[in-house]
Design a protein around this motif. Structure first.
Motif, PDB file in Angstrom:
ATOM      1  N   GLY A  48       0.793  -1.218   0.000  1.00 27.50           N
ATOM      2  CA  GLY A  48       0.000   0.000   0.000  1.00 27.50           C
ATOM      3  C   GLY A  48       0.825   1.267   0.000  1.00 27.50           C
ATOM      4  N   GLY A  49       2.139   1.151  -0.067  1.00 24.07           N
ATOM      5  CA  GLY A  49       3.022   2.308  -0.050  1.00 24.07           C
ATOM      6  C   GLY A  49       3.610   2.520   1.335  1.00 24.07           C
ATOM      7  N   GLY A  50       4.472   3.457   1.434  1.00 27.02           N
ATOM      8  CA  GLY A  50       5.130   3.709   2.701  1.00 27.02           C
ATOM      9  C   GLY A  50       6.304   2.777   2.896  1.00 27.02           C
ATOM     10  N   ALA A  51       6.803   2.742   4.117  1.00 28.71           N
ATOM     11  CA  ALA A  51       7.980   1.940   4.419  1.00 28.71           C
ATOM     12  C   ALA A  51       7.997   1.602   5.897  1.00 28.71           C
ATOM     13  CB  ALA A  51       9.253   2.702   4.035  1.00 28.71           C
ATOM     14  N   ALA A  52       8.841   0.651   6.249  1.00 30.80           N
ATOM     15  CA  ALA A  52       9.009   0.262   7.649  1.00 30.80           C
ATOM     16  C   ALA A  52      10.487   0.014   7.901  1.00 30.80           C
ATOM     17  CB  ALA A  52       8.192  -0.983   7.963  1.00 30.80           C
ATOM     18  N   ILE A  53      10.880   0.201   9.139  1.00 28.39           N
ATOM     19  CA  ILE A  53      12.273  -0.007   9.525  1.00 28.39           C
ATOM     20  C   ILE A  53      12.317  -0.527  10.954  1.00 28.39           C
ATOM     21  CG2 ILE A  53      12.547   2.373  10.348  1.00 28.39           C
ATOM     22  CD1 ILE A  53      15.456   2.253   9.267  1.00 28.39           C
ATOM     23  N   ALA A  54      13.264  -1.410  11.207  1.00 26.80           N
ATOM     24  CA  ALA A  54      13.499  -1.895  12.571  1.00 26.80           C
ATOM     25  C   ALA A  54      14.690  -1.128  13.132  1.00 26.80           C
ATOM     26  CB  ALA A  54      13.788  -3.392  12.560  1.00 26.80           C
ATOM     27  N   LEU A  55      14.478  -0.437  14.241  1.00 25.31           N
ATOM     28  CA  LEU A  55      15.537   0.317  14.913  1.00 25.31           C
ATOM     29  C   LEU A  55      15.586  -0.087  16.372  1.00 25.31           C
ATOM     30  CD1 LEU A  55      14.864   3.914  13.508  1.00 25.31           C
ATOM     31  CD2 LEU A  55      16.680   2.351  12.801  1.00 25.31           C
ATOM     32  N   ASP A  56      16.788  -0.060  16.936  1.00 30.08           N
ATOM     33  CA  ASP A  56      16.871  -0.352  18.367  1.00 30.08           C
ATOM     34  C   ASP A  56      16.627   0.936  19.155  1.00 30.08           C
ATOM     35  OD1 ASP A  56      19.333   1.104  18.688  1.00 30.08           O
ATOM     36  OD2 ASP A  56      20.498  -0.690  18.225  1.00 30.08           O
ATOM     37  N   THR A  57      16.534   0.811  20.459  1.00 29.44           N
ATOM     38  CA  THR A  57      16.172   1.962  21.290  1.00 29.44           C
ATOM     39  C   THR A  57      17.209   3.076  21.227  1.00 29.44           C
ATOM     40  OG1 THR A  57      17.107   0.886  23.245  1.00 29.44           O
ATOM     41  CG2 THR A  57      14.728   0.643  22.890  1.00 29.44           C
ATOM     42  N   VAL A  58      18.477   2.732  21.064  1.00 28.46           N
ATOM     43  CA  VAL A  58      19.524   3.759  20.964  1.00 28.46           C
ATOM     44  C   VAL A  58      19.356   4.533  19.660  1.00 28.46           C
ATOM     45  CG1 VAL A  58      22.020   4.154  20.773  1.00 28.46           C
ATOM     46  CG2 VAL A  58      21.137   2.524  22.454  1.00 28.46           C
ATOM     47  N   GLU A  59      19.124   3.823  18.566  1.00 27.99           N
ATOM     48  CA  GLU A  59      18.928   4.494  17.283  1.00 27.99           C
ATOM     49  C   GLU A  59      17.695   5.395  17.313  1.00 27.99           C
ATOM     50  OE1 GLU A  59      20.759   1.238  14.155  1.00 27.99           O
ATOM     51  OE2 GLU A  59      18.829   0.807  15.114  1.00 27.99           O
ATOM     52  N   ILE A  60      16.632   4.910  17.905  1.00 30.91           N
ATOM     53  CA  ILE A  60      15.411   5.714  18.035  1.00 30.91           C
ATOM     54  C   ILE A  60      15.701   6.967  18.856  1.00 30.91           C
ATOM     55  CG2 ILE A  60      13.108   5.777  19.097  1.00 30.91           C
ATOM     56  CD1 ILE A  60      12.793   2.824  18.201  1.00 30.91           C
ATOM     57  N   ALA A  68       6.788  14.993  12.287  1.00 36.23           N
ATOM     58  CA  ALA A  68       6.334  13.674  11.831  1.00 36.23           C
ATOM     59  C   ALA A  68       7.335  12.603  12.243  1.00 36.23           C
ATOM     60  CB  ALA A  68       6.140  13.671  10.308  1.00 36.23           C
ATOM     61  N   MET A  69       8.611  12.916  12.158  1.00 34.00           N
ATOM     62  CA  MET A  69       9.634  11.972  12.597  1.00 34.00           C
ATOM     63  C   MET A  69       9.488  11.681  14.088  1.00 34.00           C
ATOM     64  SD  MET A  69      13.047  13.224  10.538  1.00 34.00           S
ATOM     65  CE  MET A  69      14.031  11.836  11.136  1.00 34.00           C
ATOM     66  N   VAL A  70       9.342  12.736  14.881  1.00 28.31           N
ATOM     67  CA  VAL A  70       9.223  12.569  16.334  1.00 28.31           C
ATOM     68  C   VAL A  70       7.986  11.739  16.672  1.00 28.31           C
ATOM     69  CG1 VAL A  70       8.836  13.788  18.526  1.00 28.31           C
ATOM     70  CG2 VAL A  70      10.536  14.651  16.895  1.00 28.31           C
ATOM     71  N   ARG A  71       6.869  12.028  16.010  1.00 30.17           N
ATOM     72  CA  ARG A  71       5.629  11.276  16.293  1.00 30.17           C
ATOM     73  C   ARG A  71       5.801   9.781  16.029  1.00 30.17           C
ATOM     74  NH1 ARG A  71       3.045  15.617  13.172  1.00 30.17           N
ATOM     75  NH2 ARG A  71       2.410  17.184  14.671  1.00 30.17           N
ATOM     76  N   VAL A  72       6.405   9.440  14.901  1.00 32.27           N
ATOM     77  CA  VAL A  72       6.607   8.030  14.576  1.00 32.27           C
ATOM     78  C   VAL A  72       7.594   7.401  15.558  1.00 32.27           C
ATOM     79  CG1 VAL A  72       7.524   6.423  12.852  1.00 32.27           C
ATOM     80  CG2 VAL A  72       5.977   8.254  12.145  1.00 32.27           C
ATOM     81  N   LEU A  73       8.657   8.116  15.866  1.00 30.22           N
ATOM     82  CA  LEU A  73       9.651   7.585  16.805  1.00 30.22           C
ATOM     83  C   LEU A  73       9.050   7.382  18.188  1.00 30.22           C
ATOM     84  CD1 LEU A  73      12.635   9.774  15.617  1.00 30.22           C
ATOM     85  CD2 LEU A  73      12.496   7.278  15.421  1.00 30.22           C
ATOM     86  N   ASP A  74       8.106   8.233  18.573  1.00 34.80           N
ATOM     87  CA  ASP A  74       7.440   8.110  19.874  1.00 34.80           C
ATOM     88  C   ASP A  74       6.354   7.034  19.887  1.00 34.80           C
ATOM     89  OD1 ASP A  74       9.031  10.069  20.944  1.00 34.80           O
ATOM     90  OD2 ASP A  74       7.486  11.638  20.924  1.00 34.80           O
ATOM     91  N   VAL A 103       9.806  -1.916  15.363  1.00 32.74           N
ATOM     92  CA  VAL A 103       9.524  -1.719  13.942  1.00 32.74           C
ATOM     93  C   VAL A 103       8.643  -0.480  13.800  1.00 32.74           C
ATOM     94  CG1 VAL A 103       8.472  -2.685  11.869  1.00 32.74           C
ATOM     95  CG2 VAL A 103       9.743  -4.172  13.431  1.00 32.74           C
ATOM     96  N   LEU A 104       9.152   0.486  13.062  1.00 34.54           N
ATOM     97  CA  LEU A 104       8.423   1.729  12.823  1.00 34.54           C
ATOM     98  C   LEU A 104       7.841   1.680  11.421  1.00 34.54           C
ATOM     99  CD1 LEU A 104      11.137   4.168  14.200  1.00 34.54           C
ATOM    100  CD2 LEU A 104       9.162   3.246  15.435  1.00 34.54           C
ATOM    101  N   LYS A 105       6.545   1.910  11.313  1.00 33.50           N
ATOM    102  CA  LYS A 105       5.876   1.874  10.009  1.00 33.50           C
ATOM    103  C   LYS A 105       5.477   3.285   9.608  1.00 33.50           C
ATOM    104  CE  LYS A 105       4.363  -2.826  10.532  1.00 33.50           C
ATOM    105  NZ  LYS A 105       3.294  -3.775  10.689  1.00 33.50           N
ATOM    106  N   LEU A 106       5.828   3.635   8.382  1.00 28.00           N
ATOM    107  CA  LEU A 106       5.525   4.959   7.839  1.00 28.00           C
ATOM    108  C   LEU A 106       4.491   4.836   6.738  1.00 28.00           C
ATOM    109  CD1 LEU A 106       9.164   6.325   7.303  1.00 28.00           C
ATOM    110  CD2 LEU A 106       7.788   6.427   9.380  1.00 28.00           C
ATOM    111  N   ALA A 107       3.395   5.581   6.886  1.00 27.07           N
ATOM    112  CA  ALA A 107       2.429   5.703   5.801  1.00 27.07           C
ATOM    113  C   ALA A 107       3.107   6.491   4.679  1.00 27.07           C
ATOM    114  CB  ALA A 107       1.184   6.434   6.302  1.00 27.07           C
ATOM    115  N   PRO A 108       2.566   6.440   3.453  1.00 24.01           N
ATOM    116  CA  PRO A 108       3.218   7.155   2.349  1.00 24.01           C
ATOM    117  C   PRO A 108       3.497   8.633   2.649  1.00 24.01           C
ATOM    118  CG  PRO A 108       1.534   5.700   1.486  1.00 24.01           C
ATOM    119  CD  PRO A 108       1.404   5.661   2.989  1.00 24.01           C
ATOM    120  N   GLY A 109       2.547   9.337   3.231  1.00 20.64           N
ATOM    121  CA  GLY A 109       2.775  10.748   3.561  1.00 20.64           C
ATOM    122  C   GLY A 109       3.866  10.929   4.604  1.00 20.64           C
ATOM    123  N   GLU A 110       3.876  10.059   5.602  1.00 23.54           N
ATOM    124  CA  GLU A 110       4.928  10.119   6.631  1.00 23.54           C
ATOM    125  C   GLU A 110       6.290   9.821   6.019  1.00 23.54           C
ATOM    126  OE1 GLU A 110       2.613   8.664  10.658  1.00 23.54           O
ATOM    127  OE2 GLU A 110       3.221   7.149   9.182  1.00 23.54           O
TER     128      GLU A 110
END
Length: 186
Positions: free
Chosen positions: A15-27, A107-113, A118-125
């Motif tokens: 459906g578009g967008g992307a996802a990434i796995a980050l550890d707590t330090v990276e976040i 938008a970055m802060v909202r997703v990171l929070d 695993v962080l999932k980003l909608a296409p707009g995000e």
């Protein structure tokens, strides 16, 4: 995103967008950088009364001179050579550009929070993240005085060099940005 996602790399999602796995330090690092970007960009110069009337805010003129801070000048460059046209263009565009850069960083802060790992980003995000990652790289690159000629010295710094953490962040952000572009276009 497949069952075995590669940590630290964006992958496309249905459906578009992307996802990434980050550890707590990276976040934590990404969040800190995004918040610092928000503080740097700030609201800009706001004329008195602009907050009182939303309609007046639409017609608010911005600054006519480039920022003194080199990083801000890089984020908000002149559209034309030093001229009256550059001042005029800046006056009518910089406030909107600042608002967009703030929204990208927020938008970055909202997703990171939102939690992980695993962080999932909608296409707009995802588009906002591309803008935010780019702004972070431009800011850090300006602080490091990176030029188009790519100074190889930065890639071979001694661990005791105070620029080393910034260089590592600059390179990491570049990798994130590249993998996000690949996830969205691949």
């Amino acid at each position: 995103m497949g069952r075995r996602a590669r940590a630290g790399y964006f992958e496309p999602v249905p459906g578009g967008g992307a996802a990434i796995a980050l550890d707590t330090v990276e976040i934590s690092i990404l969040r800190s950088l995004a918040v610092q970007l928000l503080e740097l960009v700030g609201p800009g110069e706001q004329p008195a009364g602009a907050d009182d009337d939303p309609l007046a805010g639409l017609f608010t003129e911005g600054p006519s001179k480039p920022p003194d801070d080199p990083a801000l000048a890089r984020l908000f460059p002149d559209a034309y050579e030093e001229s009256e046209e550059a001042a005029e263009f800046r006056r009518f565009t910089e406030n909107d550009l600042r608002a967009r850069k703030r929204e990208d960083a927020l938008a970055m802060v909202r997703v990171l929070d939102s939690g992980g790992p695993v962080l999932k980003l909608a296409p707009g995000e995802a588009r906002q993240w591309l803008g935010g990652l780019n702004d972070l790289r431009l800011t850090i690159g300006t602080r490091l005085e990176v030029t188009e000629d790519e100074n190889d010295e930065l890639y071979h710094l001694d661990d005791s060099d105070p620029r080393k953490p910034l260089v590592m962040a600059y390179l990491w952000l570049g990798g994130l940005q590249e993998s996000l572009v690949e996830a969205l276009t691949g």
